[in-house]
Design a protein around this motif. Structure first.
Motif, PDB file in Angstrom:
ATOM      1  N   TYR A 149      -2.759   1.236  10.281  1.00 19.90           N
ATOM      2  CA  TYR A 149      -3.125   2.091  11.401  1.00 19.90           C
ATOM      3  C   TYR A 149      -4.003   1.007  12.989  1.00 19.90           C
ATOM      4  O   TYR A 149      -3.842   0.603  12.239  1.00 19.90           O
ATOM      5  CB  TYR A 149      -4.485   2.957  10.849  1.00 19.90           C
ATOM      6  N   ILE A 150      -2.858   1.935  14.401  1.00 20.87           N
ATOM      7  CA  ILE A 150      -3.881   1.472  15.230  1.00 20.87           C
ATOM      8  C   ILE A 150      -4.851   1.613  15.333  1.00 20.87           C
ATOM      9  O   ILE A 150      -5.702   2.456  14.751  1.00 20.87           O
ATOM     10  CB  ILE A 150      -3.123   1.745  16.746  1.00 20.87           C
ATOM     11  N   LYS A 151      -5.625   0.466  15.790  1.00 20.21           N
ATOM     12  CA  LYS A 151      -7.956   0.220  16.598  1.00 20.21           C
ATOM     13  C   LYS A 151      -7.933  -0.304  17.459  1.00 20.21           C
ATOM     14  O   LYS A 151      -7.121  -1.426  17.722  1.00 20.21           O
ATOM     15  CB  LYS A 151      -8.675   0.018  15.517  1.00 20.21           C
ATOM     16  N   PHE A 152      -7.914   0.956  18.383  1.00 24.86           N
ATOM     17  CA  PHE A 152      -7.752   0.129  19.594  1.00 24.86           C
ATOM     18  C   PHE A 152      -9.802   0.267  19.618  1.00 24.86           C
ATOM     19  O   PHE A 152     -10.336   0.839  19.408  1.00 24.86           O
ATOM     20  CB  PHE A 152      -7.953   1.573  20.572  1.00 24.86           C
ATOM     21  N   TYR A 153      -9.883  -1.103  20.194  1.00 24.99           N
ATOM     22  CA  TYR A 153     -11.367  -1.481  20.866  1.00 24.99           C
ATOM     23  C   TYR A 153     -11.214  -2.617  22.037  1.00 24.99           C
ATOM     24  O   TYR A 153     -10.139  -2.901  22.388  1.00 24.99           O
ATOM     25  CB  TYR A 153     -11.763  -2.236  19.257  1.00 24.99           C
ATOM     26  N   PRO A 167      -5.940  -0.518   4.643  1.00 26.03           N
ATOM     27  CA  PRO A 167      -5.237   1.223   4.530  1.00 26.03           C
ATOM     28  C   PRO A 167      -5.734   1.974   5.188  1.00 26.03           C
ATOM     29  O   PRO A 167      -7.070   2.002   6.057  1.00 26.03           O
ATOM     30  CB  PRO A 167      -5.366   1.612   3.195  1.00 26.03           C
ATOM     31  N   PHE A 168      -5.749   3.096   4.612  1.00 23.38           N
ATOM     32  CA  PHE A 168      -6.049   4.218   6.130  1.00 23.38           C
ATOM     33  C   PHE A 168      -7.807   4.183   5.191  1.00 23.38           C
ATOM     34  O   PHE A 168      -8.622   4.192   4.802  1.00 23.38           O
ATOM     35  CB  PHE A 168      -5.770   5.932   5.398  1.00 23.38           C
ATOM     36  N   ASN A 169      -8.637   4.350   6.321  1.00 25.03           N
ATOM     37  CA  ASN A 169     -10.302   4.662   6.499  1.00 25.03           C
ATOM     38  C   ASN A 169     -10.468   6.245   7.265  1.00 25.03           C
ATOM     39  O   ASN A 169     -10.254   5.730   8.769  1.00 25.03           O
ATOM     40  CB  ASN A 169     -10.741   3.095   7.595  1.00 25.03           C
ATOM     41  N   PRO A 170     -11.171   7.174   6.600  1.00 22.52           N
ATOM     42  CA  PRO A 170     -11.423   8.085   7.460  1.00 22.52           C
ATOM     43  C   PRO A 170     -12.508   8.042   8.484  1.00 22.52           C
ATOM     44  O   PRO A 170     -13.040   8.746   9.232  1.00 22.52           O
ATOM     45  CB  PRO A 170     -11.239   9.116   6.397  1.00 22.52           C
ATOM     46  N   ASN A 171     -13.012   6.675   8.175  1.00 19.60           N
ATOM     47  CA  ASN A 171     -14.288   6.819   8.729  1.00 19.60           C
ATOM     48  C   ASN A 171     -13.805   5.657  11.040  1.00 19.60           C
ATOM     49  O   ASN A 171     -15.183   5.537  10.806  1.00 19.60           O
ATOM     50  CB  ASN A 171     -15.584   6.252   7.800  1.00 19.60           C
ATOM     51  N   ALA A 172     -12.736   5.665   9.920  1.00 19.15           N
ATOM     52  CA  ALA A 172     -12.309   4.502  11.353  1.00 19.15           C
ATOM     53  C   ALA A 172     -11.733   5.484  12.585  1.00 19.15           C
ATOM     54  O   ALA A 172     -11.555   6.154  12.380  1.00 19.15           O
ATOM     55  CB  ALA A 172     -11.940   3.651  10.704  1.00 19.15           C
ATOM     56  N   ASN A 173     -11.616   4.832  13.956  1.00 16.01           N
ATOM     57  CA  ASN A 173     -11.205   5.193  14.713  1.00 16.01           C
ATOM     58  C   ASN A 173      -9.990   4.288  14.525  1.00 16.01           C
ATOM     59  O   ASN A 173      -9.273   3.950  15.504  1.00 16.01           O
ATOM     60  CB  ASN A 173     -12.174   4.407  15.927  1.00 16.01           C
ATOM     61  N   TYR A 174      -9.251   5.669  14.013  1.00 13.04           N
ATOM     62  CA  TYR A 174      -7.719   5.168  13.410  1.00 13.04           C
ATOM     63  C   TYR A 174      -7.057   5.792  13.843  1.00 13.04           C
ATOM     64  O   TYR A 174      -6.945   7.260  14.229  1.00 13.04           O
ATOM     65  CB  TYR A 174      -7.489   4.728  12.167  1.00 13.04           C
ATOM     66  N   TYR A 175      -5.500   5.446  14.727  1.00 10.44           N
ATOM     67  CA  TYR A 175      -4.324   6.148  15.177  1.00 10.44           C
ATOM     68  C   TYR A 175      -3.334   5.840  14.392  1.00 10.44           C
ATOM     69  O   TYR A 175      -3.440   4.864  14.192  1.00 10.44           O
ATOM     70  CB  TYR A 175      -4.169   6.050  17.066  1.00 10.44           C
ATOM     71  N   SER A 176      -2.485   6.777  13.979  1.00 11.26           N
ATOM     72  CA  SER A 176      -0.959   6.579  13.529  1.00 11.26           C
ATOM     73  C   SER A 176      -0.022   6.237  14.380  1.00 11.26           C
ATOM     74  O   SER A 176      -0.121   5.845  15.068  1.00 11.26           O
ATOM     75  CB  SER A 176      -0.626   6.838  12.314  1.00 11.26           C
ATOM     76  N   THR A 177       0.819   4.817  13.783  1.00 11.20           N
ATOM     77  CA  THR A 177       2.055   4.852  15.010  1.00 11.20           C
ATOM     78  C   THR A 177       2.357   5.648  14.935  1.00 11.20           C
ATOM     79  O   THR A 177       3.356   5.669  15.973  1.00 11.20           O
ATOM     80  CB  THR A 177       2.633   3.410  14.152  1.00 11.20           C
ATOM     81  N   TYR A 217      -5.047  14.528  26.259  1.00  6.78           N
ATOM     82  CA  TYR A 217      -6.140  13.629  25.263  1.00  6.78           C
ATOM     83  C   TYR A 217      -5.918  13.771  24.057  1.00  6.78           C
ATOM     84  O   TYR A 217      -5.521  14.653  23.905  1.00  6.78           O
ATOM     85  CB  TYR A 217      -7.252  13.618  26.171  1.00  6.78           C
ATOM     86  N   TYR A 218      -5.668  12.984  23.323  1.00  7.89           N
ATOM     87  CA  TYR A 218      -6.006  12.071  21.359  1.00  7.89           C
ATOM     88  C   TYR A 218      -6.684  11.850  21.141  1.00  7.89           C
ATOM     89  O   TYR A 218      -7.474  11.104  21.736  1.00  7.89           O
ATOM     90  CB  TYR A 218      -4.293  12.063  21.294  1.00  7.89           C
ATOM     91  N   ASN A 219      -7.265  13.227  20.177  1.00  6.28           N
ATOM     92  CA  ASN A 219      -8.210  12.848  18.859  1.00  6.28           C
ATOM     93  C   ASN A 219      -7.738  11.888  18.170  1.00  6.28           C
ATOM     94  O   ASN A 219      -6.348  11.582  17.543  1.00  6.28           O
ATOM     95  CB  ASN A 219      -8.669  13.538  18.446  1.00  6.28           C
ATOM     96  N   PHE A 220      -8.458  10.573  17.278  1.00  7.86           N
ATOM     97  CA  PHE A 220      -8.118  10.200  16.361  1.00  7.86           C
ATOM     98  C   PHE A 220      -7.811  10.867  15.021  1.00  7.86           C
ATOM     99  O   PHE A 220      -7.977  11.534  15.044  1.00  7.86           O
ATOM    100  CB  PHE A 220      -9.057   8.872  16.093  1.00  7.86           C
ATOM    101  N   SER A 221      -7.393   9.686  14.436  1.00  3.63           N
ATOM    102  CA  SER A 221      -7.456  10.034  12.835  1.00  3.63           C
ATOM    103  C   SER A 221      -8.574  10.660  11.886  1.00  3.63           C
ATOM    104  O   SER A 221      -8.288  10.200  10.684  1.00  3.63           O
ATOM    105  CB  SER A 221      -6.330   9.201  11.980  1.00  3.63           C
ATOM    106  N   HIS A 222      -9.515  11.254  11.882  1.00  5.91           N
ATOM    107  CA  HIS A 222     -10.419  11.942  10.955  1.00  5.91           C
ATOM    108  C   HIS A 222     -10.883  13.316  11.580  1.00  5.91           C
ATOM    109  O   HIS A 222     -11.143  13.281  13.000  1.00  5.91           O
ATOM    110  CB  HIS A 222     -11.373  10.580  11.651  1.00  5.91           C
TER     111      HIS A 222
END
Length: 235
Positions: A149-153, A167-177, A217-222
């Motif tokens: 997953y994409i991690k913007f930082y 792998p996917f972490n529901p507590n992280a600021n992730y976006y899928s490709t 605007y888009y929210n992350f995967s959580h």
């Protein structure tokens, strides 16, 4: 450019920069929460194993899939707590063209108050679609995969940087490709399309210039809990 008109219900409560609780919402109530599977890519044993996740409605308009198809019920995967692992394992069997609207819908922010909050928040960096895609590719990213997953930082200069994690972490600021690909395809974006990045409460959101001066605007995967149980949206 085409703009997907959607609504949303689920809310994410976090601390804003001013110390007050801010609510940024993520979609899924009015999304068509079904994943379309390319039936030519699965066998009978796969169908038997996954039949419990089939949508009760197995009809649709698969305009871009010339093969037979299977509809998977996202809520059934969530109930079984298998959504992210299922996507990682079977993501390559998804008929992307027919699932892309749902992928974008799950993350699109349409609540007017939330949009106002984001628009009032300072943009800390801007990138073009081309820059984002090239960076993801350079990291070995695959726009049809859910393995990472994409991690913007923010880097040491408080500029945007990108890493791929999994792998996917529901507590992280992730976006899928595949989300980036869905936004691109659904809205006919070009290489020069502008992406803006904003931070609220330690989480990074992005906006996409759909028309001159007009952003989605888009929210992350959580997606946070509704009834006390965490619900994740790794799509």
């Amino acid at each position: 450019m085409k703009k997907t008109a959607l609504f949303l219900i689920l809310s994410l409560v976090m601390m804003g920069c001013n110390g007050q609780n801010k609510t940024i919402k993520a979609n899924n109530n009015n999304c068509n929460r079904r994943i379309v599977i390319d039936k030519s890519k699965v066998d009978k044993s796969w169908e038997t194993l996954n039949k419990q996740y089939y949508s009760s409605i197995q009809t649709g308009n698969p305009n871009n899939c010339t093969h037979d198809h299977i509809y998977i019920d996202v809520m059934a995967l969530e109930k079984a707590k298998l959504y992210s692992t299922w996507l990682k394992k079977y993501g390559t069997k998804v008929c992307y063209e027919e699932t892309s609207d749902y992928i974008e819908c799950e993350h699109l922010i349409t609540d007017l108050k939330d949009i106002e909050t984001l628009e009032k928040t300072v943009t800390f960096d801007t990138k073009t679609l081309d820059e984002i895609e090239k960076k993801i590719i350079s990291l070995g990213g695959n726009f049809g995969s859910y393995s990472r997953y994409i991690k913007f930082y923010k880097d040491s200069s408080s500029k945007l940087d990108i890493k791929l994690e999994g792998p996917f972490n529901p507590n992280a600021n992730y976006y899928s490709t595949p989300l980036i690909k869905s936004i691109k395809d659904n809205n006919n974006l070009t290489a020069s399309t502008k992406f803006i990045f904003k931070e609220i409460g330690g989480y990074i959101y992005f906006g996409v210039e759909i028309n001159p001066g007009q952003y989605n605007y888009y929210n992350f995967s959580h997606i946070p809990p509704i009834t006390g149980k965490a619900v994740t949206s790794p799509i």
